[in-house]
Design a protein around this motif. Structure first.
Motif, PDB file in Angstrom:
ATOM      1  N   VAL A 193      11.684  18.905 -16.363  1.00  8.73           N
ATOM      2  CA  VAL A 193      12.826  19.356 -15.540  1.00  8.73           C
ATOM      3  C   VAL A 193      13.971  19.783 -16.444  1.00  8.73           C
ATOM      4  CG1 VAL A 193      14.576  18.605 -13.860  1.00  8.73           C
ATOM      5  CG2 VAL A 193      12.178  17.970 -13.526  1.00  8.73           C
ATOM      6  N   ASN A 194      14.247  19.013 -17.497  1.00 10.26           N
ATOM      7  CA  ASN A 194      15.331  19.378 -18.437  1.00 10.26           C
ATOM      8  C   ASN A 194      15.027  20.690 -19.138  1.00 10.26           C
ATOM      9  OD1 ASN A 194      16.756  17.111 -17.850  1.00 10.26           O
ATOM     10  ND2 ASN A 194      16.063  15.947 -19.626  1.00 10.26           N
ATOM     11  N   ARG A 195      13.774  20.844 -19.560  1.00  8.93           N
ATOM     12  CA  ARG A 195      13.403  22.047 -20.314  1.00  8.93           C
ATOM     13  C   ARG A 195      13.381  23.279 -19.415  1.00  8.93           C
ATOM     14  NH1 ARG A 195       8.582  24.537 -21.111  1.00  8.93           N
ATOM     15  NH2 ARG A 195       7.290  22.843 -20.287  1.00  8.93           N
ATOM     16  N   PHE A 196      12.811  23.119 -18.241  1.00 12.64           N
ATOM     17  CA  PHE A 196      12.635  24.265 -17.339  1.00 12.64           C
ATOM     18  C   PHE A 196      13.956  24.641 -16.657  1.00 12.64           C
ATOM     19  CE2 PHE A 196      10.422  26.768 -14.126  1.00 12.64           C
ATOM     20  CZ  PHE A 196       9.398  27.318 -14.895  1.00 12.64           C
ATOM     21  N   GLY A 197      14.773  23.620 -16.382  1.00 12.29           N
ATOM     22  CA  GLY A 197      16.097  23.867 -15.792  1.00 12.29           C
ATOM     23  C   GLY A 197      16.115  23.732 -14.279  1.00 12.29           C
ATOM     24  N   MET A 198      17.105  23.029 -13.776  1.00 14.60           N
ATOM     25  CA  MET A 198      17.214  22.821 -12.327  1.00 14.60           C
ATOM     26  C   MET A 198      17.384  24.147 -11.585  1.00 14.60           C
ATOM     27  SD  MET A 198      16.918  19.769 -11.125  1.00 14.60           S
ATOM     28  CE  MET A 198      17.842  19.499  -9.616  1.00 14.60           C
ATOM     29  N   ASP A 199      18.194  25.043 -12.149  1.00 10.85           N
ATOM     30  CA  ASP A 199      18.445  26.321 -11.468  1.00 10.85           C
ATOM     31  C   ASP A 199      17.153  27.110 -11.331  1.00 10.85           C
ATOM     32  OD1 ASP A 199      21.031  25.651 -11.297  1.00 10.85           O
ATOM     33  OD2 ASP A 199      21.735  26.965 -12.909  1.00 10.85           O
ATOM     34  N   ASN A 200      16.370  27.084 -12.392  1.00 14.76           N
ATOM     35  CA  ASN A 200      15.110  27.818 -12.404  1.00 14.76           C
ATOM     36  C   ASN A 200      14.133  27.215 -11.383  1.00 14.76           C
ATOM     37  OD1 ASN A 200      13.775  29.980 -13.472  1.00 14.76           O
ATOM     38  ND2 ASN A 200      13.070  28.930 -15.309  1.00 14.76           N
ATOM     39  N   ILE A 201      14.107  25.887 -11.314  1.00 16.84           N
ATOM     40  CA  ILE A 201      13.215  25.223 -10.354  1.00 16.84           C
ATOM     41  C   ILE A 201      13.677  25.524  -8.928  1.00 16.84           C
ATOM     42  CG2 ILE A 201      12.421  22.960  -9.508  1.00 16.84           C
ATOM     43  CD1 ILE A 201      12.557  21.979 -12.449  1.00 16.84           C
ATOM     44  N   LEU A 202      14.983  25.491  -8.732  1.00 13.66           N
ATOM     45  CA  LEU A 202      15.515  25.779  -7.391  1.00 13.66           C
ATOM     46  C   LEU A 202      15.178  27.211  -6.985  1.00 13.66           C
ATOM     47  CD1 LEU A 202      17.154  24.751  -4.987  1.00 13.66           C
ATOM     48  CD2 LEU A 202      19.212  25.592  -6.102  1.00 13.66           C
ATOM     49  N   GLN A 203      15.297  28.121  -7.938  1.00 11.85           N
ATOM     50  CA  GLN A 203      14.978  29.521  -7.643  1.00 11.85           C
ATOM     51  C   GLN A 203      13.507  29.663  -7.224  1.00 11.85           C
ATOM     52  OE1 GLN A 203      16.238  32.319 -10.694  1.00 11.85           O
ATOM     53  NE2 GLN A 203      14.698  33.762  -9.930  1.00 11.85           N
ATOM     54  N   TYR A 204      12.644  28.920  -7.891  1.00 11.18           N
ATOM     55  CA  TYR A 204      11.216  28.985  -7.546  1.00 11.18           C
ATOM     56  C   TYR A 204      10.979  28.438  -6.139  1.00 11.18           C
ATOM     57  CZ  TYR A 204       6.181  28.383  -7.791  1.00 11.18           C
ATOM     58  OH  TYR A 204       4.852  28.454  -7.529  1.00 11.18           O
ATOM     59  N   VAL A 205      11.651  27.334  -5.830  1.00  9.10           N
ATOM     60  CA  VAL A 205      11.475  26.707  -4.509  1.00  9.10           C
ATOM     61  C   VAL A 205      12.016  27.620  -3.402  1.00  9.10           C
ATOM     62  CG1 VAL A 205      12.245  24.763  -3.070  1.00  9.10           C
ATOM     63  CG2 VAL A 205      11.419  24.340  -5.386  1.00  9.10           C
ATOM     64  N   MET A 206      13.126  28.302  -3.683  1.00 11.04           N
ATOM     65  CA  MET A 206      13.732  29.156  -2.652  1.00 11.04           C
ATOM     66  C   MET A 206      13.052  30.514  -2.544  1.00 11.04           C
ATOM     67  SD  MET A 206      15.920  27.020  -1.667  1.00 11.04           S
ATOM     68  CE  MET A 206      17.062  27.753  -0.551  1.00 11.04           C
ATOM     69  N   ASN A 207      12.656  31.085  -3.698  1.00 17.74           N
ATOM     70  CA  ASN A 207      12.164  32.481  -3.673  1.00 17.74           C
ATOM     71  C   ASN A 207      10.723  32.631  -4.151  1.00 17.74           C
ATOM     72  OD1 ASN A 207      14.861  33.089  -3.117  1.00 17.74           O
ATOM     73  ND2 ASN A 207      15.329  33.182  -5.298  1.00 17.74           N
ATOM     74  N   GLY A 208      10.136  31.564  -4.621  1.00 22.54           N
ATOM     75  CA  GLY A 208       8.752  31.663  -5.111  1.00 22.54           C
ATOM     76  C   GLY A 208       8.645  32.309  -6.471  1.00 22.54           C
ATOM     77  N   SER A 209       9.785  32.438  -7.203  1.00 22.37           N
ATOM     78  CA  SER A 209       9.679  32.994  -8.554  1.00 22.37           C
ATOM     79  C   SER A 209      10.605  32.214  -9.487  1.00 22.37           C
ATOM     80  CB  SER A 209      10.074  34.477  -8.564  1.00 22.37           C
ATOM     81  OG  SER A 209      11.452  34.599  -8.326  1.00 22.37           O
ATOM     82  N   ALA A 210      10.219  32.172 -10.752  1.00 24.08           N
ATOM     83  CA  ALA A 210      11.039  31.492 -11.754  1.00 24.08           C
ATOM     84  C   ALA A 210      10.840  32.178 -13.082  1.00 24.08           C
ATOM     85  CB  ALA A 210      10.614  30.015 -11.853  1.00 24.08           C
TER      86      ALA A 210
END
Ligand code: SF4
Length: 213
Positions: A193-210
């Motif tokens: 989670v630290n490496r990938f980034g919360m914003d990036n994970i949230l973007q994937y959850v909301m839009n299906g892309s990261a």
């Protein structure tokens, strides 16, 4: 003589009020164990050692008395949960059961501990587990990246707030998918989670892309 391979199984009484075991379940366990010992873990599980070829039979036999068996190692563990002291419906027990059914036992880069708690008091300690769900008001809050162990202990961060069960299931599935696809071998989830980034994970959850590195 070749001895048969043994594997560890994590056993518990499933999701219900409290982490309880009844006399029938204890009898079935004792019958199987004989002289063997079992290990009680901090995650509401009992570890037993079984012969690999017996696993299916044990799952069936234990299942008949309401015992659930899960693999041990780099898998999603069964959902740790609170005691649902205010009632099954009010505290979302059916949601916890469904969530557990969907994720427990999935192979992941490193053991992943999910936790569920029926109100913000948080008896299931959701913020110090990899994935933490809190039922709060009319929805569910999803935290990720908590870690209870070592000097790196930290609380999880809020990913989604006040979502409904279907959104929760999908989001948890997506977060785990992302970890499976992009986590390094034996990389703990909180480090991912630290490496990938919360914003990036949230973007994937909301839009299906990261942004994948
Ligand atoms: S988290 Fe809330 S509902 Fe669950 S056992 Fe604790 S006080 Fe009861």
């Amino acid at each position: 003589m070749q001895t048969e391979k043994k594997v560890k199984l994590a056993v518990n009484g499933g999701i219900s009020f409290g982490a309880m075991l009844n006399a029938k379940q204890l009898t079935v366990l004792a019958d199987y164990l004989g002289d063997q010992e079992l290990e009680v873990t901090t995650f509401q599980q009992l570890y037993i050692e079984v012969i690999e070829s017996d696993v299916e039979f044990i799952q069936k036999k234990f299942g008949e008395v309401g015992l659930s068996c899960y693999p041990v190692g780099n898998f999603v563990k069964s959902l740790r949960h609170c005691n649902f002291c205010k009632g099954a419906v009010e505290e979302g027990m059916p949601v916890a059961i469904e969530l557990n059914k969907r994720i427990a036992g999935r192979p992941v880069p490193f053991t992943l501990r999910p936790s569920y708690t029926g109100c913000p008091i948080g008896c299931g300690e959701p913020l110090v587990n990899d994935i933490g769900v809190i039922k709060s008001r009319k929805g569910y809050d999803l935290y990720i990246g908590g870690n209870a162990k070592g000097t790196y202990a930290k609380t999880g961060m809020l990913l989604l707030e006040q979502v409904q069960p279907d959104e929760l299931y999908v989001a948890v599935d997506q977060v785990i998918d992302l970890y499976i696809e992009n986590g390094k071998k034996r990389e703990p989830f909180y480090k991912f989670v630290n490496r990938f980034g919360m914003d990036n994970i949230l973007q994937y959850v909301m839009n299906g892309s990261a942004q994948i590195e």
